[in-house]
Design a protein around this motif. Structure first.
Motif, PDB file in Angstrom:
ATOM      1  N   TYR A 171      37.313  -5.561  -9.997  1.00 20.79           N
ATOM      2  CA  TYR A 171      37.188  -4.385 -10.865  1.00 20.79           C
ATOM      3  C   TYR A 171      35.863  -3.643 -10.642  1.00 20.79           C
ATOM      4  O   TYR A 171      35.149  -3.295 -11.582  1.00 20.79           O
ATOM      5  CB  TYR A 171      37.321  -4.780 -12.346  1.00 20.79           C
ATOM      6  CG  TYR A 171      38.621  -5.473 -12.664  1.00 20.79           C
ATOM      7  CD1 TYR A 171      39.805  -4.756 -12.786  1.00 20.79           C
ATOM      8  CD2 TYR A 171      38.666  -6.857 -12.807  1.00 20.79           C
ATOM      9  CE1 TYR A 171      41.014  -5.397 -13.056  1.00 20.79           C
ATOM     10  CE2 TYR A 171      39.869  -7.511 -13.074  1.00 20.79           C
ATOM     11  CZ  TYR A 171      41.036  -6.770 -13.193  1.00 20.79           C
ATOM     12  OH  TYR A 171      42.224  -7.405 -13.455  1.00 20.79           O
ATOM     13  N   ILE A 172      35.539  -3.428  -9.376  1.00 23.97           N
ATOM     14  CA  ILE A 172      34.345  -2.656  -9.026  1.00 23.97           C
ATOM     15  C   ILE A 172      34.724  -1.611  -7.983  1.00 23.97           C
ATOM     16  O   ILE A 172      35.734  -1.743  -7.293  1.00 23.97           O
ATOM     17  CB  ILE A 172      33.199  -3.552  -8.490  1.00 23.97           C
ATOM     18  CG1 ILE A 172      33.684  -4.420  -7.322  1.00 23.97           C
ATOM     19  CG2 ILE A 172      32.622  -4.409  -9.592  1.00 23.97           C
ATOM     20  CD1 ILE A 172      32.598  -5.309  -6.730  1.00 23.97           C
ATOM     21  N   SER A 173      33.913  -0.562  -7.879  1.00 21.52           N
ATOM     22  CA  SER A 173      34.227   0.550  -6.984  1.00 21.52           C
ATOM     23  C   SER A 173      33.998   0.175  -5.522  1.00 21.52           C
ATOM     24  O   SER A 173      33.270  -0.774  -5.209  1.00 21.52           O
ATOM     25  CB  SER A 173      33.359   1.758  -7.330  1.00 21.52           C
ATOM     26  OG  SER A 173      32.008   1.515  -6.981  1.00 21.52           O
ATOM     27  N   HIS A 174      34.623   0.957  -4.637  1.00 23.77           N
ATOM     28  CA  HIS A 174      34.444   0.735  -3.202  1.00 23.77           C
ATOM     29  C   HIS A 174      32.974   0.901  -2.811  1.00 23.77           C
ATOM     30  O   HIS A 174      32.448   0.149  -1.979  1.00 23.77           O
ATOM     31  CB  HIS A 174      35.310   1.716  -2.408  1.00 23.77           C
ATOM     32  CG  HIS A 174      36.780   1.475  -2.586  1.00 23.77           C
ATOM     33  ND1 HIS A 174      37.738   2.221  -1.940  1.00 23.77           N
ATOM     34  CD2 HIS A 174      37.458   0.567  -3.340  1.00 23.77           C
ATOM     35  CE1 HIS A 174      38.943   1.782  -2.283  1.00 23.77           C
ATOM     36  NE2 HIS A 174      38.795   0.787  -3.134  1.00 23.77           N
ATOM     37  N   LYS A 175      32.319   1.896  -3.410  1.00 22.78           N
ATOM     38  CA  LYS A 175      30.904   2.143  -3.101  1.00 22.78           C
ATOM     39  C   LYS A 175      30.048   0.938  -3.474  1.00 22.78           C
ATOM     40  O   LYS A 175      29.165   0.525  -2.716  1.00 22.78           O
ATOM     41  CB  LYS A 175      30.417   3.384  -3.851  1.00 22.78           C
ATOM     42  CG  LYS A 175      28.963   3.737  -3.577  1.00 22.78           C
ATOM     43  CD  LYS A 175      28.547   4.999  -4.327  1.00 22.78           C
ATOM     44  CE  LYS A 175      27.080   5.332  -4.057  1.00 22.78           C
ATOM     45  NZ  LYS A 175      26.654   6.555  -4.793  1.00 22.78           N
ATOM     46  N   THR A 176      30.330   0.356  -4.635  1.00 24.08           N
ATOM     47  CA  THR A 176      29.569  -0.817  -5.082  1.00 24.08           C
ATOM     48  C   THR A 176      29.782  -1.996  -4.139  1.00 24.08           C
ATOM     49  O   THR A 176      28.844  -2.739  -3.824  1.00 24.08           O
ATOM     50  CB  THR A 176      29.988  -1.211  -6.511  1.00 24.08           C
ATOM     51  OG1 THR A 176      29.720  -0.114  -7.388  1.00 24.08           O
ATOM     52  CG2 THR A 176      29.222  -2.437  -6.989  1.00 24.08           C
ATOM     53  N   ILE A 177      31.009  -2.153  -3.671  1.00 25.37           N
ATOM     54  CA  ILE A 177      31.305  -3.242  -2.735  1.00 25.37           C
ATOM     55  C   ILE A 177      30.509  -3.068  -1.445  1.00 25.37           C
ATOM     56  O   ILE A 177      29.942  -4.026  -0.912  1.00 25.37           O
ATOM     57  CB  ILE A 177      32.814  -3.298  -2.424  1.00 25.37           C
ATOM     58  CG1 ILE A 177      33.589  -3.671  -3.686  1.00 25.37           C
ATOM     59  CG2 ILE A 177      33.102  -4.316  -1.312  1.00 25.37           C
ATOM     60  CD1 ILE A 177      35.083  -3.509  -3.550  1.00 25.37           C
ATOM     61  N   HIS A 178      30.451  -1.832  -0.944  1.00 24.75           N
ATOM     62  CA  HIS A 178      29.695  -1.571   0.286  1.00 24.75           C
ATOM     63  C   HIS A 178      28.206  -1.883   0.087  1.00 24.75           C
ATOM     64  O   HIS A 178      27.547  -2.407   0.999  1.00 24.75           O
ATOM     65  CB  HIS A 178      29.881  -0.117   0.717  1.00 24.75           C
ATOM     66  CG  HIS A 178      31.212   0.168   1.347  1.00 24.75           C
ATOM     67  ND1 HIS A 178      31.655  -0.475   2.484  1.00 24.75           N
ATOM     68  CD2 HIS A 178      32.207   1.024   0.989  1.00 24.75           C
ATOM     69  CE1 HIS A 178      32.861  -0.030   2.812  1.00 24.75           C
ATOM     70  NE2 HIS A 178      33.221   0.876   1.915  1.00 24.75           N
ATOM     71  N   VAL A 179      27.679  -1.569  -1.094  1.00 21.49           N
ATOM     72  CA  VAL A 179      26.272  -1.869  -1.388  1.00 21.49           C
ATOM     73  C   VAL A 179      26.052  -3.383  -1.399  1.00 21.49           C
ATOM     74  O   VAL A 179      25.099  -3.895  -0.799  1.00 21.49           O
ATOM     75  CB  VAL A 179      25.852  -1.261  -2.747  1.00 21.49           C
ATOM     76  CG1 VAL A 179      24.469  -1.780  -3.157  1.00 21.49           C
ATOM     77  CG2 VAL A 179      25.837   0.256  -2.669  1.00 21.49           C
ATOM     78  N   HIS A 180      26.941  -4.111  -2.078  1.00 24.26           N
ATOM     79  CA  HIS A 180      26.820  -5.574  -2.125  1.00 24.26           C
ATOM     80  C   HIS A 180      26.942  -6.171  -0.721  1.00 24.26           C
ATOM     81  O   HIS A 180      26.197  -7.088  -0.357  1.00 24.26           O
ATOM     82  CB  HIS A 180      27.899  -6.173  -3.027  1.00 24.26           C
ATOM     83  CG  HIS A 180      27.656  -5.962  -4.488  1.00 24.26           C
ATOM     84  ND1 HIS A 180      26.425  -6.154  -5.078  1.00 24.26           N
ATOM     85  CD2 HIS A 180      28.497  -5.579  -5.496  1.00 24.26           C
ATOM     86  CE1 HIS A 180      26.508  -5.906  -6.374  1.00 24.26           C
ATOM     87  NE2 HIS A 180      27.754  -5.549  -6.651  1.00 24.26           N
ATOM     88  N   ARG A 181      27.884  -5.648   0.062  1.00 20.84           N
ATOM     89  CA  ARG A 181      28.076  -6.158   1.423  1.00 20.84           C
ATOM     90  C   ARG A 181      26.810  -5.954   2.257  1.00 20.84           C
ATOM     91  O   ARG A 181      26.380  -6.861   2.988  1.00 20.84           O
ATOM     92  CB  ARG A 181      29.264  -5.455   2.087  1.00 20.84           C
ATOM     93  CG  ARG A 181      29.484  -5.844   3.546  1.00 20.84           C
ATOM     94  CD  ARG A 181      30.650  -5.065   4.143  1.00 20.84           C
ATOM     95  NE  ARG A 181      30.793  -5.328   5.560  1.00 20.84           N
ATOM     96  CZ  ARG A 181      30.118  -4.695   6.514  1.00 20.84           C
ATOM     97  NH1 ARG A 181      29.236  -3.749   6.189  1.00 20.84           N
ATOM     98  NH2 ARG A 181      30.308  -4.998   7.789  1.00 20.84           N
ATOM     99  N   ALA A 182      26.204  -4.773   2.136  1.00 22.12           N
ATOM    100  CA  ALA A 182      24.976  -4.494   2.888  1.00 22.12           C
ATOM    101  C   ALA A 182      23.859  -5.450   2.471  1.00 22.12           C
ATOM    102  O   ALA A 182      23.104  -5.951   3.314  1.00 22.12           O
ATOM    103  CB  ALA A 182      24.543  -3.045   2.670  1.00 22.12           C
ATOM    104  N   ASN A 183      23.751  -5.719   1.175  1.00 23.77           N
ATOM    105  CA  ASN A 183      22.725  -6.644   0.689  1.00 23.77           C
ATOM    106  C   ASN A 183      22.974  -8.062   1.191  1.00 23.77           C
ATOM    107  O   ASN A 183      22.040  -8.781   1.566  1.00 23.77           O
ATOM    108  CB  ASN A 183      22.697  -6.643  -0.844  1.00 23.77           C
ATOM    109  CG  ASN A 183      22.126  -5.362  -1.409  1.00 23.77           C
ATOM    110  OD1 ASN A 183      21.392  -4.648  -0.735  1.00 23.77           O
ATOM    111  ND2 ASN A 183      22.462  -5.057  -2.653  1.00 23.77           N
ATOM    112  N   ILE A 184      24.236  -8.463   1.200  1.00 21.26           N
ATOM    113  CA  ILE A 184      24.593  -9.802   1.677  1.00 21.26           C
ATOM    114  C   ILE A 184      24.217  -9.962   3.149  1.00 21.26           C
ATOM    115  O   ILE A 184      23.590 -10.950   3.550  1.00 21.26           O
ATOM    116  CB  ILE A 184      26.104 -10.055   1.488  1.00 21.26           C
ATOM    117  CG1 ILE A 184      26.444 -10.140  -0.002  1.00 21.26           C
ATOM    118  CG2 ILE A 184      26.535 -11.336   2.203  1.00 21.26           C
ATOM    119  CD1 ILE A 184      27.933 -10.058  -0.293  1.00 21.26           C
TER     120      ILE A 184
END
Length: 211
Positions: A171-184
């Motif tokens: 239940y999170i936006s695509h943009k938020t997922i991309h940010v988390h992925r970049a941080n990971i």
């Protein structure tokens, strides 16, 4: 006299360090750099005694910079500066050839002490880094630097799920997922999703066949 190079993209931090160190009678500022590229050019043929290098810079990791400098000068002495002091980050710095590791929470006197220690050819780790290394059992928890949400995204990514699937399940936006992925990827020093899956297999976080 110990010559010191400062490598940090934040001018306030760099200037503060320079002002602090200039007050010490046995330390002089050799040079200052705001990015890894200029630092590599300026320090490749330098005889600086100690470099204080921020682990996170906009163009390149401080650890990559250190590895490149040590390939040219195997005895190059550097102290890595970071907001992270977990065992995994400290271990990576040591593997890259760092003589010292300081948390950005350290006090002025500890910075001076670390520089003098490293200049003498000895190692220096801040107290928090030492404690975290000591507490690491068989090895550092490879995911301990991820936030709870980043760990959730990580668990989905290593299963090969795409952004749409992850978004609908968390239940999170695509943009938020991309940010988390970049941080990971940044925290684990990886480049892409394939690297993530290999990493998971290497650390027995997945039991599927090879990638």
């Amino acid at each position: 006299m110990t010559s010191v190079a400062l490598v940090d993209d934040h001018i306030v931090v760099r200037s503060g360090f320079a002002q602090l160190l200039s007050m010490e009678p046995d330390i002089q500022i050799h040079s200052e750099f705001s990015n890894a590229r200029d630092a590599f050019r300026g320090l490749s043929d330098s005889d600086v005694d100690v470099a204080v290098i921020d682990i996170s810079m906009p163009d390149e990791s401080g650890l990559i910079l250190l590895e490149k400098l040590r390939r040219k000068h195997p005895h190059f002495k550097a102290i890595i500066l970071s907001i992270y002091d977990s065992a995994s980050f400290v271990s990576k710095a040591i593997e890259a050839g760092a003589y010292g590791y300081l948390s950005k929470r350290c006090g002025p006197s500890e910075l001076v002490k670390a520089i003098r220690t490293v200049a003498n050819g000895d190692r220096y780790l801040c107290a928090d880094a030492l404690v975290n290394l000591s507490n690491a059992s068989a090895g550092p928890n490879v995911l301990q630097d991820l936030t709870k949400r980043e760990r959730e995204v990580f668990d989905h990514l290593i299963l090969g799920k795409d952004v749409k699937e992850i978004g609908s399940e968390l239940y999170i936006s695509h943009k938020t997922i991309h940010v988390h992925r970049a941080n990971i990827l940044s925290k684990l020093n990886l480049s892409n999703n394939v690297d993530l899956i290999r990493f998971a297999l290497q650390h027995k976080l997945l039991t599927d066949g090879p990638v």
